[in-house]
Every structure is written in C-alpha cells, then in structure tokens.
Design a protein around this motif. Structure first.
Motif, PDB file in Angstrom:
ATOM      1  N   GLU A  78      49.026  64.030  54.925  1.00 19.00           N
ATOM      2  CA  GLU A  78      48.854  63.442  53.599  1.00 19.00           C
ATOM      3  C   GLU A  78      49.728  64.134  52.556  1.00 19.00           C
ATOM      4  O   GLU A  78      50.351  63.466  51.714  1.00 19.00           O
ATOM      5  CB  GLU A  78      47.377  63.503  53.209  1.00 19.00           C
ATOM      6  CG  GLU A  78      46.509  62.553  54.038  1.00 19.00           C
ATOM      7  CD  GLU A  78      45.021  62.797  53.872  1.00 19.00           C
ATOM      8  OE1 GLU A  78      44.652  63.900  53.400  1.00 19.00           O
ATOM      9  OE2 GLU A  78      44.231  61.904  54.228  1.00 19.00           O
ATOM     10  N   VAL A  79      49.793  65.463  52.598  1.00 24.09           N
ATOM     11  CA  VAL A  79      50.614  66.197  51.627  1.00 24.09           C
ATOM     12  C   VAL A  79      52.082  65.825  51.771  1.00 24.09           C
ATOM     13  O   VAL A  79      52.810  65.687  50.780  1.00 24.09           O
ATOM     14  CB  VAL A  79      50.413  67.718  51.801  1.00 24.09           C
ATOM     15  CG1 VAL A  79      51.462  68.496  51.026  1.00 24.09           C
ATOM     16  CG2 VAL A  79      49.018  68.131  51.334  1.00 24.09           C
ATOM     17  N   LEU A  80      52.529  65.648  53.010  1.00 20.88           N
ATOM     18  CA  LEU A  80      53.924  65.278  53.251  1.00 20.88           C
ATOM     19  C   LEU A  80      54.178  63.784  53.049  1.00 20.88           C
ATOM     20  O   LEU A  80      55.311  63.331  53.188  1.00 20.88           O
ATOM     21  CB  LEU A  80      54.330  65.682  54.673  1.00 20.88           C
ATOM     22  CG  LEU A  80      54.324  67.178  54.983  1.00 20.88           C
ATOM     23  CD1 LEU A  80      54.740  67.429  56.433  1.00 20.88           C
ATOM     24  CD2 LEU A  80      55.235  67.940  54.033  1.00 20.88           C
ATOM     25  N   ARG A  81      53.120  63.034  52.734  1.00 20.53           N
ATOM     26  CA  ARG A  81      53.212  61.592  52.443  1.00 20.53           C
ATOM     27  C   ARG A  81      53.880  60.838  53.598  1.00 20.53           C
ATOM     28  O   ARG A  81      54.748  59.982  53.398  1.00 20.53           O
ATOM     29  CB  ARG A  81      53.983  61.364  51.141  1.00 20.53           C
ATOM     30  CG  ARG A  81      53.303  61.994  49.931  1.00 20.53           C
ATOM     31  CD  ARG A  81      54.056  61.734  48.660  1.00 20.53           C
ATOM     32  NE  ARG A  81      53.380  62.345  47.517  1.00 20.53           N
ATOM     33  CZ  ARG A  81      53.828  62.306  46.258  1.00 20.53           C
ATOM     34  NH1 ARG A  81      54.952  61.654  45.987  1.00 20.53           N
ATOM     35  NH2 ARG A  81      53.158  62.897  45.287  1.00 20.53           N
ATOM     36  N   LEU A  82      53.408  61.145  54.799  1.00 22.17           N
ATOM     37  CA  LEU A  82      53.985  60.506  55.978  1.00 22.17           C
ATOM     38  C   LEU A  82      53.391  59.126  56.227  1.00 22.17           C
ATOM     39  O   LEU A  82      53.980  58.302  56.925  1.00 22.17           O
ATOM     40  CB  LEU A  82      53.761  61.387  57.213  1.00 22.17           C
ATOM     41  CG  LEU A  82      54.422  62.777  57.172  1.00 22.17           C
ATOM     42  CD1 LEU A  82      54.068  63.557  58.429  1.00 22.17           C
ATOM     43  CD2 LEU A  82      55.933  62.660  57.021  1.00 22.17           C
ATOM     44  N   GLY A  83      52.220  58.881  55.674  1.00 22.97           N
ATOM     45  CA  GLY A  83      51.544  57.617  55.959  1.00 22.97           C
ATOM     46  C   GLY A  83      51.015  57.603  57.379  1.00 22.97           C
ATOM     47  O   GLY A  83      50.650  58.634  57.957  1.00 22.97           O
ATOM     48  N   LEU A 107      45.540  57.482  59.777  1.00 21.92           N
ATOM     49  CA  LEU A 107      46.779  58.260  59.750  1.00 21.92           C
ATOM     50  C   LEU A 107      47.561  58.156  61.054  1.00 21.92           C
ATOM     51  O   LEU A 107      48.649  58.727  61.167  1.00 21.92           O
ATOM     52  CB  LEU A 107      46.479  59.737  59.461  1.00 21.92           C
ATOM     53  CG  LEU A 107      45.822  60.032  58.114  1.00 21.92           C
ATOM     54  CD1 LEU A 107      45.556  61.529  57.978  1.00 21.92           C
ATOM     55  CD2 LEU A 107      46.690  59.532  56.969  1.00 21.92           C
TER      56      LEU A 107
END
Length: 260
Positions: A78-83, A107
């Motif tokens: 989530e922090v890396l916004r990977l989806g 995720l």
C-alpha cells in the motif's frame, strides 16, 4: 526503507510495468531474488522485501506472528502504491503470501507459490514436522558463534557455484531471533482451510527433486485451489528460483502476461 508500525522494512524496487512482489524464504532475505530482480524488471515493477528480522530490516518484534508478516507485507504494497499485484512466495514466503491473501485479497492479482507449504502442519506428516522442530531446537541451542542456519535439502545437488557467495552472505546475516520463531510458526501453521476459497489465478512452481516440500505437496495444492496450474522444473530442488533461474523466470513471465 518503508516504516510500518515502527518497523523499518528494506525494499528493493526495480523496473516499470505490472507489479510483481517477491517474498523470500526463511533463512534468506531479499537478495535471494537476485536472479529475478533485473531480468523480470524488464517487464514488471519488481519489489523484493527484506522481511522484518532479515537483511537490512529492523529486528523481528516480540510476539510477531504469521498474520503480522502478512499485514506488514500488505502495508508495504500500500505504501508503495502498487495496487493489486502478482505475489510470488518461495517456501516460507509462499505461506506468508497465502496469509496475505487471507487478510488482504484485494492486494493480490495472482498468486505464485514456489516450493512452499500450507504451513508444515498443513502439508507434512506429523512425524516430519516433529523432526524439523527437533532440528530447529538443536540449531538454536548452540552458542551464537557456532550458529549455522543452513537447512538441509535446499538443492538437488550442490548449490550453483555462481550463487555460493550470495548464499554464504545471506547465511552469515541470519538472526537466530528471526529464524527460530519462523520455523516454529511454520510447524503450527495450517492454511488448508484457505485453499478452496482462493479466487485468483494461481501458479505452482516446484522443483522435481524438492525433498523439503515434495511434489506430493504441490499436487495437494493443485487439487485444493480452484484456478491453478503446476509447472514442475526437472532436476531442480527446493530453492528453484536460484537453481534454475532462467526456467523459473520464463515460467513466471508467461503466467503473469496471461493475466494482464
């Protein structure tokens, strides 16, 4: 470095494209994915963490359990916004990936489970689990200067010569305070209840000669998970991503392409 609830988690991130998250085994760190990072980064955003208590990450918090590893991995995604990501786990890392799916299925785009377990309790006979627990207790009982975290049966033969320095470096950095709790978590873990409900495409990659997680374990996964396929790597042992990196990478690449 990503901070999750006070724990610093070291992450390697390379490439551009669909996200592919790599989860290493016990007694290793993110460097175990060295054969995958650069090659697969040509097509994917490849992320390999050092789990809490490994590599450059913070020490394992007291009382940290399997679900905590999964929540921590979810926070990194989530922090890396990977989806929604392709999530690949080797051995213990596959069990962490399953636990991630249990708690955070949104995720996970696909699961890639390599030479893994539904926990030792969920995949191995009780006498084998007991023998492994006894071996872990012996490993941890020696003085720190004689501590040797090397587990038996990782390769079909000798480790690939090109990767021996890497394997030695990772072994030197293993912390007893991490691998001990992990092995005991594995002894108690049983993910079998989760498998029939997995609704994402799942790839099983198994070394034909894996003695730590034999092919029978792969077939049990294959029978239990609805949307799954099995790729058996001939002449390969437990650490298949290092023993046969080209074949491993090709198998992962083709699978992930099919679900983009």
């Amino acid at each position: 470095m990503v901070r999750v609830n006070g724990v610093e988690v070291s992450v390697a991130r390379l490439g551009h494209g669909p996200p592919l998250v790599l989860v290493h085994g016990a007694g290793m760190d993110g460097r175990a994915w060295q054969p995958q990072l650069k090659e697969l980064a040509e097509e994917f955003t490849v992320v390999a963490w050092d789990e809490p208590g490994a590599g450059r990450s913070s020490d394992l918090p007291v009382g940290f359990g399997l679900a905590d590893f999964a929540h921590c991995l979810a926070a990194v995604i989530e922090v890396l916004r990977l989806g929604s990501a392709h999530v690949a786990g080797l051995s213990w890392g596959g069990t962490v990936a399953l636990e991630l799916y249990r708690h955070h299925p949104e995720l996970v785009r696909t699961l890639i489970l390599a030479d893994t377990y539904a926990g030792w309790k969920g995949s191995l006979p009780p006498e084998e689990v007991a023998a492994r627990v006894e071996g872990a207790e012996r490993m941890l009982a020696v003085p720190r200067e004689r501590f040797d975290p090397t587990l038996p049966g990782l390769f079909a033969g000798d480790p690939p010569a090109a990767f021996v320095p890497l394997l030695d470096a990772m072994a030197r950095d293993v912390r007893p305070e991490t691998i001990g709790p992990q092995l005991f978590m594995m002894a108690e873990a049983d993910e079998r209840d989760l498998l029939p409900g997995i609704a994402v495409p799942t790839l099983l990659i198994w070394g034909e000669c894996d003695v730590r997680s034999p092919l029978a374990v792969a077939h049990a996964f294959e029978d239990a998970i609805p949307h799954t396929e099995l790729a058996v790597l001939p002449g390969v042992g437990h650490v298949s991503n290092i023993e046969a990196p080209d074949l491993f990478n090709r198998t992962v690449r083709e699978f992930c392409r099919a679900y983009e």
